[in-house]
Write an enzyme that holds these catalytic residues in place. Sequence first.
Site, PDB file in Angstrom:
ATOM      1  N   ARG A 176      45.304  11.636  44.796  1.00  0.00           N
ATOM      2  CA  ARG A 176      45.601  12.808  45.977  1.00  0.00           C
ATOM      3  C   ARG A 176      44.373  13.566  45.532  1.00  0.00           C
ATOM      4  O   ARG A 176      43.716  13.836  43.938  1.00  0.00           O
ATOM      5  CB  ARG A 176      46.423  14.057  46.589  1.00  0.00           C
ATOM      6  CG  ARG A 176      47.995  13.146  46.392  1.00  0.00           C
ATOM      7  CD  ARG A 176      49.073  14.274  47.032  1.00  0.00           C
ATOM      8  NE  ARG A 176      50.380  13.336  47.363  1.00  0.00           N
ATOM      9  CZ  ARG A 176      51.295  13.916  46.349  1.00  0.00           C
ATOM     10  NH1 ARG A 176      51.067  13.743  45.014  1.00  0.00           N
ATOM     11  NH2 ARG A 176      52.192  12.807  46.828  1.00  0.00           N
ATOM     12  N   LYS A 204      52.099  18.122  45.278  1.00  0.00           N
ATOM     13  CA  LYS A 204      52.370  17.989  45.962  1.00  0.00           C
ATOM     14  C   LYS A 204      53.881  18.075  45.831  1.00  0.00           C
ATOM     15  O   LYS A 204      54.281  17.845  45.850  1.00  0.00           O
ATOM     16  CB  LYS A 204      52.609  16.903  47.351  1.00  0.00           C
ATOM     17  CG  LYS A 204      53.104  17.369  48.388  1.00  0.00           C
ATOM     18  CD  LYS A 204      52.278  15.713  49.089  1.00  0.00           C
ATOM     19  CE  LYS A 204      52.664  16.256  50.677  1.00  0.00           C
ATOM     20  NZ  LYS A 204      52.637  15.102  51.357  1.00  0.00           N
ATOM     21  N   HIS A 209      41.631   8.984  50.179  1.00  0.00           N
ATOM     22  CA  HIS A 209      43.190   8.488  50.844  1.00  0.00           C
ATOM     23  C   HIS A 209      42.976   6.841  50.452  1.00  0.00           C
ATOM     24  O   HIS A 209      44.662   6.679  50.187  1.00  0.00           O
ATOM     25  CB  HIS A 209      43.696   8.822  50.829  1.00  0.00           C
ATOM     26  CG  HIS A 209      45.325   9.780  51.139  1.00  0.00           C
ATOM     27  ND1 HIS A 209      45.538  10.815  49.977  1.00  0.00           N
ATOM     28  CD2 HIS A 209      46.209   9.656  51.387  1.00  0.00           C
ATOM     29  CE1 HIS A 209      46.765  11.482  50.377  1.00  0.00           C
ATOM     30  NE2 HIS A 209      48.152  10.283  50.401  1.00  0.00           N
ATOM     31  N   ARG A 226      44.092   5.830  46.854  1.00  0.00           N
ATOM     32  CA  ARG A 226      45.631   5.829  46.683  1.00  0.00           C
ATOM     33  C   ARG A 226      46.746   5.130  46.841  1.00  0.00           C
ATOM     34  O   ARG A 226      47.652   4.395  46.831  1.00  0.00           O
ATOM     35  CB  ARG A 226      46.116   7.606  47.178  1.00  0.00           C
ATOM     36  CG  ARG A 226      47.218   8.001  46.669  1.00  0.00           C
ATOM     37  CD  ARG A 226      47.819   9.029  46.844  1.00  0.00           C
ATOM     38  NE  ARG A 226      49.157   9.422  46.972  1.00  0.00           N
ATOM     39  CZ  ARG A 226      50.021   9.618  46.368  1.00  0.00           C
ATOM     40  NH1 ARG A 226      49.699  10.197  45.122  1.00  0.00           N
ATOM     41  NH2 ARG A 226      51.112   9.910  46.438  1.00  0.00           N
ATOM     42  N   HIS A 270      55.953  10.134  44.112  1.00  0.00           N
ATOM     43  CA  HIS A 270      57.119  10.396  45.971  1.00  0.00           C
ATOM     44  C   HIS A 270      58.813  11.037  44.960  1.00  0.00           C
ATOM     45  O   HIS A 270      58.995  10.449  44.446  1.00  0.00           O
ATOM     46  CB  HIS A 270      56.770   8.877  46.416  1.00  0.00           C
ATOM     47  CG  HIS A 270      55.566   8.970  46.952  1.00  0.00           C
ATOM     48  ND1 HIS A 270      55.746   7.513  47.864  1.00  0.00           N
ATOM     49  CD2 HIS A 270      54.628   9.289  47.828  1.00  0.00           C
ATOM     50  CE1 HIS A 270      54.491   7.390  47.829  1.00  0.00           C
ATOM     51  NE2 HIS A 270      54.106   8.619  47.677  1.00  0.00           N
ATOM     52  N   TYR A 289      54.791   1.242  51.369  1.00  0.00           N
ATOM     53  CA  TYR A 289      53.820  -0.364  50.765  1.00  0.00           C
ATOM     54  C   TYR A 289      54.109  -1.929  50.648  1.00  0.00           C
ATOM     55  O   TYR A 289      53.055  -2.219  50.824  1.00  0.00           O
ATOM     56  CB  TYR A 289      53.019   0.352  49.251  1.00  0.00           C
ATOM     57  CG  TYR A 289      52.396   1.649  49.363  1.00  0.00           C
ATOM     58  CD1 TYR A 289      51.181   1.578  50.090  1.00  0.00           C
ATOM     59  CD2 TYR A 289      53.204   3.052  49.113  1.00  0.00           C
ATOM     60  CE1 TYR A 289      50.594   3.014  50.399  1.00  0.00           C
ATOM     61  CE2 TYR A 289      52.349   4.412  49.449  1.00  0.00           C
ATOM     62  CZ  TYR A 289      50.942   4.278  49.590  1.00  0.00           C
ATOM     63  OH  TYR A 289      50.075   5.640  49.360  1.00  0.00           O
TER      64      TYR A 289
END
Length: 328
Positions: free
Chosen positions: A143, A168, A274, A277, A300, A309
């Site tokens: 990120r 995150k 982004h 990514r 994640h 994805y």
Amino acid sequence: MDGATYGMSPSRLLLLVRDRAAVRRYSPRTTQAYVHWIVRYVRWNNLQHPATFGGVQVRDFLTYLACERNVAASTQNQALAALQFLYRDVLEQPLAALSGLVPARKPTTLPNVLSREAVQRVLACLTGTPLLMAQLLYGSGLRLQECCQLRVKDLDFDRGELRVRRGKGQRDRVTVLPGAVGEPLRAHLTRVRAIMARRAARGGGFVEVPGALDLKIPRASRHWSWCWVFPAAREYWHRESDTRRTHHIHPTVAQRAVAAAGITSGVAQRVGCHTFRHSFATHLLESGSDIRTVQELLGHKDVKTTMLYTHVLNRGGLGVRSPLDVGC
């Protein structure tokens, strides 16, 4: 705000918001967002103290955001979370009416992904530090904020690893350090070290370190391993420590450069930081990488997020071809 009535001035209320957020270990960006929405909420209610009203006004404010300001669902949910925090944790007056407010439903959107050729075209239009940052965004799946906050000690050239600290959700993870950026990154660090040495010689050269590490290790804020990989061009005066500190580079430096490169490259899709990514994850899955591995590299929490994805691959998970292409 009617601070005189409730013995709490506007500045005191916002200070209390920041203190309660710090106790709960909220990130600085979350705290900043909560303060922003609380200020907007109070201004929308004609500067009255928030303790004088509650659930009805919260509902009306969220309706105003959705209907008149036409904000995104995620923005509306962030405002709701900020006001729930205000009444529950700051004013200690949880409102029963808030329990009837449900988060706005977010639309299911597909990530914007570039082809490998398009990524190279965009990278070819970048130079200097923005190029190096974009290469890490695409090559490591970072990120933008994670890239800006990289420290020297997070890079392991020998193992080809890059460690993300407090990403995150306050989660650490390890991802790949692209070999293609090895030499440019080493040369960049040589220049950064010279810059920090000059600043230290003038009495500056300090960086922010997490927690109370500067008390446990007094010279940690000047140690090379804690320096930012991408430091800001200027120092700033830190009043609490009475020192000149160096902050990490501001995200807008990369954002503006990447946006301009996307236009210059002629790529039809919208290009942002982004996007790299998203492209990192999709290209790994295209090349046969395990989805669980990609999940770990991206950081994640739930594999369902990573599975998004699989919908943007050139061919689906079953290798489906269009009937129009059959026999071609």
